[in-house]
Write a protein that holds these residues in place. Structure first.
Motif, PDB file in Angstrom:
ATOM      1  N   ILE A   6      53.870   7.596  34.062  1.00 44.43           N
ATOM      2  CA  ILE A   6      55.233   7.631  33.632  1.00 44.43           C
ATOM      3  C   ILE A   6      55.851   6.136  34.497  1.00 44.43           C
ATOM      4  O   ILE A   6      55.368   5.916  35.423  1.00 44.43           O
ATOM      5  CB  ILE A   6      56.072   8.760  34.524  1.00 44.43           C
ATOM      6  N   ALA A   7      56.669   5.504  33.715  1.00 40.88           N
ATOM      7  CA  ALA A   7      57.055   4.270  34.354  1.00 40.88           C
ATOM      8  C   ALA A   7      58.694   4.254  34.111  1.00 40.88           C
ATOM      9  O   ALA A   7      59.224   4.415  33.075  1.00 40.88           O
ATOM     10  CB  ALA A   7      56.410   2.999  33.554  1.00 40.88           C
ATOM     11  N   MET A   8      59.310   3.957  35.410  1.00 36.61           N
ATOM     12  CA  MET A   8      60.652   3.864  35.451  1.00 36.61           C
ATOM     13  C   MET A   8      61.092   2.577  35.795  1.00 36.61           C
ATOM     14  O   MET A   8      60.959   2.004  36.480  1.00 36.61           O
ATOM     15  CB  MET A   8      61.247   4.926  36.499  1.00 36.61           C
ATOM     16  N   ARG A  48      64.415  13.544  37.571  1.00 39.95           N
ATOM     17  CA  ARG A  48      63.535  14.534  38.403  1.00 39.95           C
ATOM     18  C   ARG A  48      62.347  14.708  37.551  1.00 39.95           C
ATOM     19  O   ARG A  48      62.334  15.096  36.589  1.00 39.95           O
ATOM     20  CB  ARG A  48      64.683  15.799  38.195  1.00 39.95           C
ATOM     21  N   ILE A  49      61.146  14.635  38.340  1.00 44.54           N
ATOM     22  CA  ILE A  49      59.836  14.633  37.767  1.00 44.54           C
ATOM     23  C   ILE A  49      58.892  15.828  38.802  1.00 44.54           C
ATOM     24  O   ILE A  49      59.200  15.691  39.917  1.00 44.54           O
ATOM     25  CB  ILE A  49      59.015  13.245  37.861  1.00 44.54           C
ATOM     26  N   SER A  50      58.481  16.844  38.008  1.00 50.34           N
ATOM     27  CA  SER A  50      57.767  17.758  38.757  1.00 50.34           C
ATOM     28  C   SER A  50      56.471  18.409  37.864  1.00 50.34           C
ATOM     29  O   SER A  50      56.661  18.293  36.650  1.00 50.34           O
ATOM     30  CB  SER A  50      58.581  18.916  39.090  1.00 50.34           C
ATOM     31  N   ASN A 108      46.550   3.930  40.793  1.00 46.59           N
ATOM     32  CA  ASN A 108      47.613   4.232  41.857  1.00 46.59           C
ATOM     33  C   ASN A 108      48.060   5.802  41.666  1.00 46.59           C
ATOM     34  O   ASN A 108      47.765   6.324  40.792  1.00 46.59           O
ATOM     35  CB  ASN A 108      48.658   3.418  41.568  1.00 46.59           C
ATOM     36  N   GLY A 109      48.733   6.088  42.828  1.00 50.23           N
ATOM     37  CA  GLY A 109      49.397   7.466  42.854  1.00 50.23           C
ATOM     38  C   GLY A 109      50.854   7.248  42.653  1.00 50.23           C
ATOM     39  O   GLY A 109      51.452   7.207  41.607  1.00 50.23           O
ATOM     40  N   ILE A 152      52.369   7.158  38.764  1.00 52.85           N
ATOM     41  CA  ILE A 152      53.706   7.190  38.463  1.00 52.85           C
ATOM     42  C   ILE A 152      54.328   6.019  39.058  1.00 52.85           C
ATOM     43  O   ILE A 152      54.344   5.945  40.488  1.00 52.85           O
ATOM     44  CB  ILE A 152      54.388   8.464  39.067  1.00 52.85           C
ATOM     45  N   SER A 153      55.062   5.176  38.345  1.00 53.93           N
ATOM     46  CA  SER A 153      55.578   3.804  38.704  1.00 53.93           C
ATOM     47  C   SER A 153      57.207   3.614  38.542  1.00 53.93           C
ATOM     48  O   SER A 153      57.733   4.199  37.656  1.00 53.93           O
ATOM     49  CB  SER A 153      54.892   2.874  38.002  1.00 53.93           C
TER      50      SER A 153
END
Length: 395
Positions: free
Chosen positions: A219-221, A229-231, A270-271, A241-242
């Motif tokens: 996921i890239a924001m 909200r990511i879960s 990456n985390g 997740i970046s």
């Protein structure tokens, strides 16, 4: 008026309204063919246009089967709810020269859009990946995203599988109040720029119960992303997740109010990552109010990383520059698991805009291999640490 007559009349009106409220638009009735060869874009567009005009809740049905679909744009505004039900498999052309734009399937300017149905989107990207030379060629051909949502309000994207995308799986731009759930997005680890979900200039996005394994960010924001909200996301392989990359160009909107909870990273580069370019901007950009909690790392190279010297290709411009992005109010809580490098957390912030109010709370990360030892690296960071800190905190 007789009471019984009035009751019967009202009942008949309700029944009549119920009959016209919902209508099914089956693409097979518009000439679609599930033969893996015929371009079904005209048939799909005809079904969409009729459904969009319908003054009730419409369902465009793609039944089970395998459908070749060329580049297509489903555009609104429409008169009511639009339900795009994909039960079959949609296949993109493998030839990138059949695409005129950077998207395969696009939805635009729709309020109340539902896309789901349990089907599969097959981007057939293997041929395209070899043509991706954008790291070295400024005039490279932009490869298409599998599904793009532009200026959608109140969207529900669910129960789909996307495989072998040519570039990104899903892109959201200018959207409000979007839910993405029960998705499986897969591409080989060596497929370039195949981000799972990419978000820009959008607010109120919820992502949950998603499995992503791909060749770039799960996921890239990007700029202008707020209220996310990511879960319950499983990420691996991929780049994590970046937030970013940010701050390369003037005029990028701030990123604010992001929560990532209860996610697992397995075998990723990456985390949780924030990355910004070393570029001098006319106006300072802000990244703030970011919260990571209850995150599991499994053999991750960089579990926690802030990189304000991001430059994937060399030489960097400006040489020796500093980031103009101000990062503040970022918290990491209950982060645990293993790293396959010698660094657990790398917080490399800008010397002219040090990171402010960075909080580390109960971090327990250990090395994947035997005999190795993890460290933390901090530069230009202001904040505090609480609870267990393994390895020892550097703020």
């Amino acid at each position: 008026m007789n009471t019984n007559f009035l009751f019967v009349f009202c009942l008949l009106v309700c029944i009549a309204e119920a009959k016209v409220e919902y209508k099914l638009f089956n693409v097979m009735n518009y000439g679609a063919r599930a033969d893996d060869r015929t371009d079904n874009s005209v048939a799909f567009l005809k079904a969409w246009n009729d459904a969009c005009k319908w003054r009730g809740k419409s369902t465009i049905l793609i039944p089970k089967g395998s459908y070749m679909l060329h580049e297509v744009i489903f555009s609104g505004p429409c008169n009511a709810w639009m339900n795009f039900q994909i039960e079959g498999t949609l296949k993109a052309p493998s030839d990138i020269y059949l695409f005129r734009t950077d998207s395969w399937i696009s939805f635009r300017y729709v309020n109340k859009l539902n896309v789901g149905g349990g089907g599969t989107l097959d981007g057939q990207g293997a041929f395209a990946w070899a043509k991706n030379d954008c790291q070295t060629n400024r005039n490279c051909r932009t490869l298409p995203t599998t599904m793009t949502f532009q200026f959608i309000t109140n969207g529900y994207i669910h129960h789909m599988r996307s495989i072998n995308t040519k570039q990104n799986h899903f892109v959201l731009f200018g959207c409000k109040n979007m839910v993405m759930t029960r998705l499986k997005l897969m591409a080989p680890t060596d497929s370039p720029n195949t981000d799972g979900i990419k978000i820009a200039m959008s607010t109120g996005v919820t992502i949950s119960s998603v499995n992503i394994g791909t060749g770039d960010d799960c996921i890239a924001m990007l700029y202008g992303t707020k209220g996310v909200r990511i879960s319950d996301v499983y990420c691996g392989p991929g780049h994590g997740i970046s937030i970013g990359s940010l701050g390369k160009n003037n005029g990028e909107d701030d990123v604010d109010d992001i929560v990532v909870k209860n996610c697992t990273f397995s075998g990723t580069d990456n985390g949780v990552r924030i990355k910004t370019w070393t570029a001098v901007l006319q106006k300072i950009m802000h990244v703030s109010n970011i919260h990571y909690e209850d995150i599991v790392m499994e053999n991750v190279r960089n579990p926690i990383i802030i990189d304000q010297n991001y430059c994937p290709s060399h030489p960097c411009n400006p040489k020796g520059g500093v980031s103009s992005v101000q990062i503040s109010n970022v918290s990491y809580k209950f982060i645990r698991g293993s790293a396959n490098s010698d660094v657990a957390a790398t917080l490399q912030c800008s010397p002219n805009k040090p990171c402010q109010n960075i909080t580390m709370d109960t971090i327990n990360l250990w090395p994947s291999g035997k005999g190795s030892k993890l460290n933390n690296e901090c530069l230009n960071v202001k904040g505090a640490s609480h609870g267990i800190q393994v390895p020892r905190a550097c703020i």
